[in-house]
Design an enzyme around this catalytic site. Structure first.
Site, PDB file in Angstrom:
ATOM      1  N   ASP A 284     -25.227   8.427  31.508  1.00 38.92           N
ATOM      2  CA  ASP A 284     -25.145   9.849  31.829  1.00 38.92           C
ATOM      3  C   ASP A 284     -25.696  10.103  33.231  1.00 38.92           C
ATOM      4  OD1 ASP A 284     -24.843  12.740  30.834  1.00 38.92           O
ATOM      5  OD2 ASP A 284     -26.929  12.699  31.501  1.00 38.92           O
TER       6      ASP A 284
ATOM      7  N   GLU B   6     -20.888   7.998  34.216  1.00 40.63           N
ATOM      8  CA  GLU B   6     -20.327   9.336  34.360  1.00 40.63           C
ATOM      9  C   GLU B   6     -20.598   9.826  35.779  1.00 40.63           C
ATOM     10  OE1 GLU B   6     -21.159  13.904  32.956  1.00 40.63           O
ATOM     11  OE2 GLU B   6     -22.716  12.459  33.494  1.00 40.63           O
TER      12      GLU B   6
ATOM     13  N   HIS C  42     -17.043  16.132  27.357  1.00 42.88           N
ATOM     14  CA  HIS C  42     -17.870  17.205  26.797  1.00 42.88           C
ATOM     15  C   HIS C  42     -18.347  18.182  27.864  1.00 42.88           C
ATOM     16  CE1 HIS C  42     -21.350  14.618  27.964  1.00 42.88           C
ATOM     17  NE2 HIS C  42     -21.988  15.773  28.062  1.00 42.88           N
TER      18      HIS C  42
END
Length: 471
Positions: free
Chosen positions: A225, A252, A323
């Protein structure tokens, strides 16, 4: 059965495009904010639907019922949050493994939880949590992954921008690599933001111990992340050769395009070259958004990688939504129209290259679009097609502003039409090596094409996709 020779195909003046990269993709289900018990209970169903990997939300000590609280770690040494604890996580991994499904973990190493609203120090997990451990010592000792939870994990010296350095600063220029990687992610003022970890020897050692503990539990993949906000030095120090052995790591790094865009050139390209990891294919997603936009052309999806607008197939995590897009106001402009998202999924799961990721949530966004997506009829059909043509090459047979039509060697045929009017596509089955006297059944509509002649007409209705799989 009439067998056909392999040959490069052409159709009505459209040049064949053969993508050279090899695909070893397997579909990842992003079980976003699912409890570990829920994932475990659905292990058989997940396997039966054709998924081979499940990405679960961050697993460590965190508090708060909101989805974003999972992205604010308090302590790596125990798994204890509203999704479950260490025992629940292990049971989930075991349940998935028993069905041949791998577990991927979401890793948050850039920062720790923003707790400035209740305390001024940077001691983690903090006195309140340490007291919780102490008051229920038997339980917490039983769910400890590594280390000694009777004392703290991190202190003020483990963060960037400590007060003796002039105090922490929020990121002000997202184009400045140093600003992005050394300062804090903050909300609107006066939010002091998420304390940004310094990759000193102690921090790196604790993060590696956490990853090793997850590997020991059976985790085989890591999503990094906020990788854009970490230096490649930090990432490589933590994800060393031992940690990476036997696992799939992908980062990401959100970009608005591929080669030539500042985000790609400043962040994503250096990450890929310096780490060797895979990454979300945001360049391809930008091409998908462009193709489906008003006035856009499906020609953009013929071979975007040739122009640096898609990652190489062996490094790409492909998607139509992540998301962050529906859950953060700043990214919601990237949401596709629901029909376009359906068509984009057909492209992502029909093409060769990359590992497709499918997002399925519990309506955290309020849109109610992705609840139980993982088992929606169209998604089931797309995963079936993807798995059925795995390892087959991809050849684009026809394309124009409205339609892209490609095949996966002789195993399958995909037609995607973004426009309102249906289109006929004539295929030379001899040249394009489609087999005669076999059913090609659409996994989305059950339409069957039975080929008996050299020239065969396929029809793709308006605003629709067809994914014909050879039976």
């Amino acid at each position: 059965m009439k067998m056909k020779k392999h040959a490069a195909g052409v159709l009505i003046g459209a040049a064949l495009s053969t993508l050279s990269y090899q695909s070893y993709a397997d579909v990842i289900l992003h079980a976003f904010n699912w409890t570990y018990d829920d994932v475990a209970a659905k292990a058989q169903e997940i396997a039966d639907l054709g998924y081979t990997k499940v990405l679960v939300s961050p697993a460590y000590k965190s508090t708060g019922d909101q989805w974003w609280a999972r992205y604010q770690p308090q302590d790596y040494r125990v798994i204890d949050n509203p999704l479950g604890d260490t025992a629940d996580f292990q049971s989930m991994v075991n349940a998935l493994t028993a069905k041949g499904v791998e577990t991927y973990a979401d890793i948050v190493f850039n920062h720790m939880a923003n707790e400035a609203w209740k305390r001024s120090d940077l001691n983690y997990p903090g006195s309140e949590v340490l007291q919780q451990y102490s008051s229920n010592q038997g339980y917490y000792n039983g769910i400890t992954l590594f280390g000694d939870v009777s004392s703290g994990l991190f202190g003020g010296g483990d963060f960037h921008g400590t007060y003796d350095q002039g105090g922490p600063k929020c990121i002000s220029n997202y184009s400045d690599v140093g600003d992005v990687q050394y300062n804090r992610l903050c909300g609107a003022a006066p939010d002091p933001g998420l304390p940004d970890l310094d990759p000193n020897n102690w921090v790196v050692a604790q993060q590696k111990a956490y990853l090793q503990a997850l590997k020991d539990m059976g985790v085989t993949g890591f999503r990094v992340d906020a990788a854009k906000h970490m230096t490649n030095y930090h990432i490589n120090a933590v994800f060393d050769s031992n940690i990476k052995n036997g696992v799939h790591v992908f980062g990401e790094i959100i970009t608005t395009g591929g080669a030539g865009s500042s985000e790609y050139d400043n962040f994503l390209a250096p990450y890929l070259s310096a780490t060797g990891h895979s990454a979300y294919d945001f360049p391809l997603f930008a091409q998908i958004r462009s193709a489906f936009s008003f006035g856009g052309s499906m020609n953009a999806l013929v071979d975007p990688g040739a122009y640096g607008q898609a990652l190489s197939g062996d490094k790409a995590i492909t998607f139509s939504i992540t998301h962050d897009i529906p859950l953060n106001d700043g990214f919601r402009y990237q949401l596709l129209d629901p029909t376009d998202e359906h068509l984009a999924n057909a492209y992502v799961l029909g093409r060769d290259g990359g590992v497709p990721l499918l997002y399925s949530d519990n309506n955290e966004s309020g849109d109610n679009r992705w609840v139980d997506l993982y088992k929606r009829d169209d998604i089931k059909g797309m995963v079936k097609f993807h798995n059925g043509v795995q390892g087959s090459g991809m050849q684009v047979v026809s394309h124009n502003d409205c339609v892209i039509f490609f095949k996966r060697d002789h195993q399958g045929v995909v037609g995607i039409n973004k426009c309102a009017d249906g289109q006929d596509i004539w295929v030379d089955t001899s040249t394009d090596n489609l087999w005669w006297y076999r059913n090609y059944r659409d996994t989305l509509s059950n339409d069957v094409q039975y080929i008996t002649t050299q020239w065969h007409k396929f029809y793709v209705p308006g605003r629709s996709a067809r994914m014909w799989l050879m039976e």
